[in-house]
Design a protein around this motif. Structure first.
Motif, PDB file in Angstrom:
ATOM      1  N   LYS A  40      -4.807   9.190  19.278  1.00  0.00           N
ATOM      2  CA  LYS A  40      -4.171   9.659  18.036  1.00  0.00           C
ATOM      3  C   LYS A  40      -4.512   8.480  16.839  1.00  0.00           C
ATOM      4  CE  LYS A  40      -1.281  10.882  21.531  1.00  0.00           C
ATOM      5  NZ  LYS A  40      -1.132  10.386  22.803  1.00  0.00           N
ATOM      6  N   ILE A  41      -4.825   8.880  15.773  1.00  0.00           N
ATOM      7  CA  ILE A  41      -5.209   8.147  14.631  1.00  0.00           C
ATOM      8  C   ILE A  41      -4.559   8.498  13.294  1.00  0.00           C
ATOM      9  CG2 ILE A  41      -7.479   7.341  13.334  1.00  0.00           C
ATOM     10  CD1 ILE A  41      -9.124   8.082  15.606  1.00  0.00           C
ATOM     11  N   PHE A  42      -4.033   7.370  12.668  1.00  0.00           N
ATOM     12  CA  PHE A  42      -3.579   7.478  11.335  1.00  0.00           C
ATOM     13  C   PHE A  42      -4.515   7.404  10.317  1.00  0.00           C
ATOM     14  CE2 PHE A  42       0.873   5.560  12.187  1.00  0.00           C
ATOM     15  CZ  PHE A  42       1.189   6.987  12.887  1.00  0.00           C
ATOM     16  N   ILE A  43      -4.763   8.282   9.246  1.00  0.00           N
ATOM     17  CA  ILE A  43      -5.726   8.214   8.346  1.00  0.00           C
ATOM     18  C   ILE A  43      -4.526   7.638   7.044  1.00  0.00           C
ATOM     19  CG2 ILE A  43      -7.255   9.100   6.755  1.00  0.00           C
ATOM     20  CD1 ILE A  43      -7.920   9.198   9.845  1.00  0.00           C
ATOM     21  N   PRO A 166       0.820  10.583   4.025  1.00  0.00           N
ATOM     22  CA  PRO A 166       1.162  10.583   2.555  1.00  0.00           C
ATOM     23  C   PRO A 166       0.931   9.220   1.936  1.00  0.00           C
ATOM     24  CG  PRO A 166       3.032  10.546   3.669  1.00  0.00           C
ATOM     25  CD  PRO A 166       2.117  10.916   4.496  1.00  0.00           C
ATOM     26  N   PRO A 167       0.589   9.080   0.561  1.00  0.00           N
ATOM     27  CA  PRO A 167       0.201   7.646   0.252  1.00  0.00           C
ATOM     28  C   PRO A 167       1.491   6.736   0.359  1.00  0.00           C
ATOM     29  CG  PRO A 167      -0.326   9.611  -1.303  1.00  0.00           C
ATOM     30  CD  PRO A 167       0.293  10.268  -0.386  1.00  0.00           C
ATOM     31  N   GLY A 168       0.957   5.624   0.229  1.00  0.00           N
ATOM     32  CA  GLY A 168       2.323   4.513   0.232  1.00  0.00           C
ATOM     33  C   GLY A 168       1.870   3.274   1.038  1.00  0.00           C
ATOM     34  N   ALA A 169       1.920   2.091   0.535  1.00  0.00           N
ATOM     35  CA  ALA A 169       1.776   0.941   1.167  1.00  0.00           C
ATOM     36  C   ALA A 169       2.838   0.496   2.239  1.00  0.00           C
ATOM     37  CB  ALA A 169       1.799  -0.175   0.177  1.00  0.00           C
ATOM     38  N   ALA A 170       3.939   1.065   2.207  1.00  0.00           N
ATOM     39  CA  ALA A 170       4.873   0.685   2.927  1.00  0.00           C
ATOM     40  C   ALA A 170       5.874   1.954   3.096  1.00  0.00           C
ATOM     41  CB  ALA A 170       5.769  -0.711   2.840  1.00  0.00           C
ATOM     42  N   ALA A 171       5.422   3.133   3.524  1.00  0.00           N
ATOM     43  CA  ALA A 171       5.968   4.423   3.667  1.00  0.00           C
ATOM     44  C   ALA A 171       7.047   4.488   4.830  1.00  0.00           C
ATOM     45  CB  ALA A 171       5.337   5.478   3.459  1.00  0.00           C
ATOM     46  N   ASP A 172       7.918   5.253   4.886  1.00  0.00           N
ATOM     47  CA  ASP A 172       8.649   5.149   6.112  1.00  0.00           C
ATOM     48  C   ASP A 172       7.970   6.147   7.213  1.00  0.00           C
ATOM     49  OD1 ASP A 172       8.960   7.596   4.671  1.00  0.00           O
ATOM     50  OD2 ASP A 172      11.063   8.124   5.035  1.00  0.00           O
ATOM     51  N   ASP A 185      -3.863   4.833  18.796  1.00  0.00           N
ATOM     52  CA  ASP A 185      -5.166   3.979  18.815  1.00  0.00           C
ATOM     53  C   ASP A 185      -5.262   3.044  17.456  1.00  0.00           C
ATOM     54  OD1 ASP A 185      -7.327   5.028  21.271  1.00  0.00           O
ATOM     55  OD2 ASP A 185      -5.889   6.825  20.214  1.00  0.00           O
ATOM     56  N   GLY A 186      -4.768   3.738  16.340  1.00  0.00           N
ATOM     57  CA  GLY A 186      -4.918   2.688  15.120  1.00  0.00           C
ATOM     58  C   GLY A 186      -5.064   3.593  13.835  1.00  0.00           C
ATOM     59  N   ALA A 187      -5.310   2.956  12.842  1.00  0.00           N
ATOM     60  CA  ALA A 187      -5.488   3.594  11.673  1.00  0.00           C
ATOM     61  C   ALA A 187      -6.730   3.349  11.018  1.00  0.00           C
ATOM     62  CB  ALA A 187      -4.223   3.178  10.679  1.00  0.00           C
ATOM     63  N   VAL A 188      -7.042   4.286  10.153  1.00  0.00           N
ATOM     64  CA  VAL A 188      -8.307   4.170   9.425  1.00  0.00           C
ATOM     65  C   VAL A 188      -7.919   4.336   7.734  1.00  0.00           C
ATOM     66  CG1 VAL A 188     -10.524   5.403   8.433  1.00  0.00           C
ATOM     67  CG2 VAL A 188      -9.987   5.523  10.858  1.00  0.00           C
ATOM     68  N   PHE A 189      -8.193   3.237   7.311  1.00  0.00           N
ATOM     69  CA  PHE A 189      -7.741   3.147   5.734  1.00  0.00           C
ATOM     70  C   PHE A 189      -8.868   3.846   4.746  1.00  0.00           C
ATOM     71  CE2 PHE A 189      -5.208   0.292   8.126  1.00  0.00           C
ATOM     72  CZ  PHE A 189      -3.849   0.625   7.546  1.00  0.00           C
ATOM     73  N   GLU A 202      -4.928  -3.284   0.789  1.00  0.00           N
ATOM     74  CA  GLU A 202      -4.480  -4.277   1.447  1.00  0.00           C
ATOM     75  C   GLU A 202      -3.239  -4.612   1.826  1.00  0.00           C
ATOM     76  OE1 GLU A 202      -6.709  -6.709   2.882  1.00  0.00           O
ATOM     77  OE2 GLU A 202      -8.051  -5.358   2.216  1.00  0.00           O
ATOM     78  N   ARG A 203      -2.240  -4.119   1.104  1.00  0.00           N
ATOM     79  CA  ARG A 203      -0.913  -4.281   1.367  1.00  0.00           C
ATOM     80  C   ARG A 203      -0.575  -3.154   2.479  1.00  0.00           C
ATOM     81  NH1 ARG A 203       2.526  -6.689  -2.938  1.00  0.00           N
ATOM     82  NH2 ARG A 203       1.064  -7.029  -4.986  1.00  0.00           N
ATOM     83  N   SER A 204      -1.068  -1.971   2.554  1.00  0.00           N
ATOM     84  CA  SER A 204      -0.829  -1.078   3.305  1.00  0.00           C
ATOM     85  C   SER A 204      -1.479  -1.468   4.613  1.00  0.00           C
ATOM     86  CB  SER A 204      -1.631   0.277   3.086  1.00  0.00           C
ATOM     87  OG  SER A 204      -1.464   1.290   3.753  1.00  0.00           O
ATOM     88  N   LYS A 205      -2.711  -2.296   4.654  1.00  0.00           N
ATOM     89  CA  LYS A 205      -3.085  -2.703   6.059  1.00  0.00           C
ATOM     90  C   LYS A 205      -2.102  -3.772   6.583  1.00  0.00           C
ATOM     91  CE  LYS A 205      -7.343  -3.854   5.775  1.00  0.00           C
ATOM     92  NZ  LYS A 205      -8.498  -4.693   5.103  1.00  0.00           N
ATOM     93  N   GLN A 206      -1.644  -4.779   5.749  1.00  0.00           N
ATOM     94  CA  GLN A 206      -0.688  -5.583   6.315  1.00  0.00           C
ATOM     95  C   GLN A 206       0.481  -5.154   6.953  1.00  0.00           C
ATOM     96  OE1 GLN A 206      -1.467  -8.972   6.852  1.00  0.00           O
ATOM     97  NE2 GLN A 206       0.225  -8.740   7.871  1.00  0.00           N
ATOM     98  N   TYR A 207       0.930  -4.045   6.190  1.00  0.00           N
ATOM     99  CA  TYR A 207       2.205  -3.061   6.594  1.00  0.00           C
ATOM    100  C   TYR A 207       1.729  -2.602   7.995  1.00  0.00           C
ATOM    101  CZ  TYR A 207       5.776   0.590   6.912  1.00  0.00           C
ATOM    102  OH  TYR A 207       6.966   1.199   7.115  1.00  0.00           O
ATOM    103  N   ALA A 208       0.738  -2.190   8.243  1.00  0.00           N
ATOM    104  CA  ALA A 208       0.492  -1.556   9.627  1.00  0.00           C
ATOM    105  C   ALA A 208       0.251  -2.597  10.481  1.00  0.00           C
ATOM    106  CB  ALA A 208      -0.967  -0.696   9.308  1.00  0.00           C
ATOM    107  N   LEU A 209      -0.405  -3.715  10.221  1.00  0.00           N
ATOM    108  CA  LEU A 209      -0.300  -4.926  11.369  1.00  0.00           C
ATOM    109  C   LEU A 209       0.937  -5.347  11.618  1.00  0.00           C
ATOM    110  CD1 LEU A 209      -3.423  -6.879   9.751  1.00  0.00           C
ATOM    111  CD2 LEU A 209      -3.225  -5.391  11.877  1.00  0.00           C
TER     112      LEU A 209
END
Length: 295
Positions: A40-43, A166-172, A185-189, A202-209
């Motif tokens: 499973k992969i987030f885009i 959906p878009p959003g650096a720190a969405a719910d 498995d992770g996310a593709v940005f 970059e903010r979205s990536k940090q949020y994911a981490l």
């Protein structure tokens, strides 16, 4: 599913213990359904309009051409576009006695679940609920809908499920979905070369981490339209130029042939992604990586 009932609609007990039991049962139901999906992969992206759905659709096609069984959950509930891109515009779900439904099939057998299958063309979503609690209620309704897409759609056995968020650096949405697939498995940005876009990504990536989501890589879209410093090399899965043929393909719902430069580029992106996810796994998967079927 048929009525997009919220979790609260299904609560039948007055005491907290039984409510918690129902919620736990619902989570287990979804997990059981998803246990047949291998990866499973987030885009994701921090900005709207960077081509996230385009990347999702093209990546799904590239994976399917490598003989993988692929599904897409169009999780952008208020702006679903995957059906149009894959030639499923105007298609709808049919409900009978069971609240469960079959995903609709696009090109190369790609299975798709989308809010668009519940709406008439150009019809907006009208969420029902107490207007004085709109933000909270809206989040609950959307999270419940995503849960039903995951649990009530008969995905069957898949190699990959791509979730077009959906878009959003720190969405719910990521944490709401993550509870059902802790083994994701992770996310593709997806970003563009624009400094504004990349700063938000970059903010979205940090949020994911922070959520414990692995960053699988970055796809830079419209790469021929921007001049900017390079993304770190190990993160780049590919750079996709603006292409008029691709634009026409997305509008018509007719995928480009595998031998088109964009098709070849996404084949390379898919191979990098699969390599990151599947290593080390059985050698039987290597044959799939070299398969390059024509549409």
């Amino acid at each position: 599913m048929a009525e997009l009932k919220s979790i609260l609609d299904k609560i039948e007990f007055g005491d907290d213990a039984k409510v918690q039991r129902q919620l736990a049962d619902q989570v287990q139901k979804v997990k059981l359904r998803l246990s047949r999906i291998r990866h499973k992969i987030f885009i994701m992206s921090g900005k709207g309009g960077v081509g996230k759905s385009t990347v999702t659709a093209q990546l799904a096609l590239a994976l399917a051409r490598k003989s993988f069984k692929v599904g897409i959950l169009d999780a952008d509930l208020n702006g679903p576009s995957i059906p149009l891109m894959l030639g499923l515009e105007g298609k709808t779900w049919s409900f009978h006695k069971s609240p469960e439904v079959e995903p609709l099939e696009g090109p190369l057998g790609i299975k798709v679940a989308s809010m668009a299958f519940l709406l008439k063309k150009a019809e907006p979503i009208r969420w029902k609920g107490p207007m004085d609690l709109t933000p909270v209620w809206l989040g609950m309704m959307e999270s419940s809908t995503l849960r039903e897409f995951l649990g009530d759609v008969r995905w069957g056995t898949l190699d990959f499920l791509l979730l077009d968020l959906p878009p959003g650096a720190a969405a719910d949405k990521p944490p709401a979905i993550l509870q059902y697939m802790p083994d994701m498995d992770g996310a593709v940005f997806v970003t563009t070369g624009s400094g504004v876009s990349r700063s938000v990504v970059e903010r979205s990536k940090q949020y994911a981490l922070d959520l414990g989501i692995r960053v699988l890589g970055v796809v830079e879209n419209f790469s021929n339209l921007f001049t900017s410093p390079d993304i770190q090399g190990q993160e780049v899965l590919g750079r996709v130029p603006f292409d008029a043929d691709l634009s026409k393909s997305l509008d018509s719902g007719k995928p480009l042939v595998a031998g088109h430069p964009i098709g070849i580029l996404f084949s390379e992106i898919a191979q990098k992604l699969v390599g990151k996810i599947l290593i080390p796994e059985s050698k039987t998967l290597n044959s799939k990586l070299s398969t390059h079927d024509s549409l």
